[in-house]
Design a protein around this motif. Structure first.
Motif, short mmCIF file in Angstrom:
data_model
loop_
_atom_site.label_atom_id
_atom_site.label_comp_id
_atom_site.label_asym_id
_atom_site.label_seq_id
_atom_site.Cartn_x
_atom_site.Cartn_y
_atom_site.Cartn_z
N LEU A 38 -14.16 -9.82 4.89
CA LEU A 38 -12.80 -10.05 4.40
C LEU A 38 -12.76 -10.47 2.94
O LEU A 38 -11.74 -10.38 2.29
CB LEU A 38 -12.12 -11.14 5.25
N SER A 58 -11.28 -8.22 0.14
CA SER A 58 -9.87 -7.84 0.08
C SER A 58 -9.16 -8.49 -1.09
O SER A 58 -8.42 -7.85 -1.82
CB SER A 58 -9.17 -8.21 1.38
N GLN A 107 -6.87 -8.65 11.83
CA GLN A 107 -6.16 -9.07 10.62
C GLN A 107 -6.93 -8.70 9.36
O GLN A 107 -6.33 -8.26 8.37
CB GLN A 107 -5.88 -10.57 10.64
N GLY A 108 -8.24 -8.84 9.40
CA GLY A 108 -9.03 -8.53 8.21
C GLY A 108 -8.94 -7.07 7.81
O GLY A 108 -8.82 -6.74 6.62
N LYS A 142 -5.49 -6.40 6.42
CA LYS A 142 -5.40 -6.92 5.05
C LYS A 142 -6.09 -5.98 4.06
O LYS A 142 -5.59 -5.75 2.95
CB LYS A 142 -6.05 -8.30 4.97
N LYS A 193 -3.83 -3.02 3.46
CA LYS A 193 -2.69 -3.41 2.63
C LYS A 193 -3.09 -3.66 1.18
O LYS A 193 -2.30 -3.44 0.26
CB LYS A 193 -2.04 -4.67 3.21
N SER A 194 -4.32 -4.12 0.97
CA SER A 194 -4.78 -4.33 -0.41
C SER A 194 -5.00 -3.02 -1.14
O SER A 194 -4.92 -2.97 -2.38
CB SER A 194 -6.07 -5.16 -0.41
N ARG A 221 0.07 -0.14 -0.72
CA ARG A 221 1.26 -0.96 -0.47
C ARG A 221 2.41 -0.13 0.10
O ARG A 221 3.47 -0.68 0.42
CB ARG A 221 1.72 -1.62 -1.76
N GLU A 236 0.38 -8.64 8.63
CA GLU A 236 -0.10 -7.35 8.12
C GLU A 236 0.07 -6.22 9.13
O GLU A 236 -0.10 -5.05 8.79
CB GLU A 236 -1.59 -7.46 7.73
#
Length: 446
Positions: A8, A11, A243-244, A247, A250-251, A254, A283
């Motif tokens: 993670l 990110s 979640q990782g 994320k 999403k990084s 967008r 996320e």
């Protein structure tokens, strides 16, 4: 379905170093607003399907058939389909049921023609205004998936589904080791960076700027394990992976939504708290559910007429449970896989679809009722589109080298659940629902 990382730290660095050009018109993307989707500033609800093999047909290679792909997309568009869920990764694998060829091997992209096939499929979908959900690996063996990633980093060790030495649920228990195996997750995350960062070779559009893509999906049907004790042990890693990975996506991007690809309670150890936690991460943009009455023994393939009513009751309960969970989470819900056998359990197009049509009607009624009353169900994807595909062999089994792609993946009988182009009653049902959902006018909650 049964037929079917902690890396993670990078990110935050990626967020700091990447720059994103502003989209010319952000409204061209599917967005989440409360418990619904919007596109172009208007509610976006859809009738969709699954065509996992889209990239395979799109490849300019002996296993591809671009003429057929265009015909299939034309047929789907004529049936009212405006969203398709596609496989966007397969891994070169020792597993006996894994599809071949594959997108990648241990070192990275292994098949540029297949990547170009995905490019071509997306370009053709865009011409027909069909959006895509792309899943990025698989919990199950039929595309290589998580077990294959584990084999890349553990000296080639793996187990197959159905291996007598490893009875069920040994396979999901063993596959769930993936979430806590940092080297395996790192390889998977590298693939995500490759794909999300890709530029379409047909259109010249970067994937992260392509409104044809509605959502990235972490995996097809990720589960935290099989046995209760294993699920409990894997949960921390499963949540970190969920979640990782979201994320990370999403990084990098967008513009697009992110979802888990989860089956629902059946993929969550029958525990609402697991489903709720995995979908509550900010996320994760929307909830998913898959419904498989035969695979879950809610009906009997040898007595569909006698068991259909009891199965219908269980389907209704499952829908109610997930609609309630989505409302509680304040997020949209997509019924993104639902399948049913042909009457009598046959696999050929000649077999009747009477009870399948009743089942599809039940799903569509629930979707439409939700849309009309401001509920959270925003779309559905039937499993799956066979189209022109037909089983090549008399035993309806897929064999290495076959290129008559069907919606039933290689580990399943070819024709088991898929909708053929000749299934007139089913296609009419889908088309009627597509027209109804497109004009369902309740405002989106939130």
């Amino acid at each position: 379905m049964l037929t079917r990382r902690d890396i993670l730290g990078t990110s935050a660095a990626l967020v700091a170093t990447l720059s994103f050009p502003a989209a010319a018109n952000s409204d061209v993307f599917v967005r989440r607003r409360g418990t619904g989707f919007t596109r172009g500033g208007k509610p976006y609800r859809y009738a969709g399907g699954n065509i996992w093999y889209g990239a395979y047909l799109g490849a300019d290679a002996p296993y591809g058939d671009r003429d057929r792909l265009r015909r299939e997309l034309d047929a789907l568009a004529a049936t009212g389909i405006t969203n398709l869920r596609l496989l966007a990764s397969s891994e070169v694998s020792p597993l006996k049921n894994a599809v071949s060829p594959s997108f990648r091997d241990k070192t990275g992209p292994a098949n540029r023609a297949l990547l170009a096939g995905l490019d071509y499929c997306l370009a053709e979908m865009a011409k027909r205004d069909i959006t895509a959900v792309l899943y990025l690996t698989n919990f199950w063996e039929w595309s290589g998936g998580m077990m294959t990633y584990l084999s890349y980093v553990n000296d080639g060790r793996y187990i197959d589904v159905g291996d007598p030495a490893h009875p069920w649920p040994d396979f999901p228990d063993a596959t769930s080791e993936f979430y806590e195996n940092a080297p395996a997750v790192a390889l998977y995350h590298d693939w995500i960076r490759t794909l999300v960062g890709r530029t379409n070779s047909v259109t010249g559009t970067r994937y992260r700027e392509d409104p044809t893509i509605m959502a990235w999906q972490l995996a097809n049907e990720p589960r935290p394990g099989g046995r209760e004790a294993v699920v409990a042990r894997r949960l921390p890693a499963f949540y970190r992976w969920t979640q990782g990975t979201a994320k990370l996506i999403k990084s990098l991007d967008r513009n697009h939504l992110v979802s888990t690809g989860n089956e629902g309670l059946k993929g969550s150890g029958e525990r609402a708290d697991i489903y709720r936690t995995a979908h509550a991460f900010p996320e994760i943009d929307y909830c998913t559910a898959h419904i498989w009455p035969l695979n879950w023994s809610w009906i009997d393939a040898k007595d569909i007429a006698g068991t259909h009513a009891a199965g219908t009751a269980k389907v209704a309960e499952y829908l109610t449970q997930h609609i309630a969970l989505a409302k509680e989470l304040g997020k949209p819900l997509v019924i993104e896989e639902f399948g049913y056998p042909r009457d009598g359990g046959g696999y050929d197009p000649e077999a009747s679809t009477h009870f399948r049509d009743l089942y599809y009607g039940q799903i569509y009624d629930a979707v439409l009722t939700s849309a009309r009353t401001g509920g959270p169900v925003a779309g559905s994807n039937f499993w799956a589109w066979n189209g022109e595909g037909r089983a090549v062999h008399g035993d309806h089994r897929f064999r290495k080298g076959d290129t008559a792609w069907l919606g039933d993946p290689p580990h399943e009988p070819q024709g088991w659940y898929g909708v053929f182009d000749s299934d007139a009653s089913t296609r009419a049902l889908i088309k009627a629902h597509a027209a109804a959902i497109a004009t369902a006018g309740a405002p989106i909650a939130g």
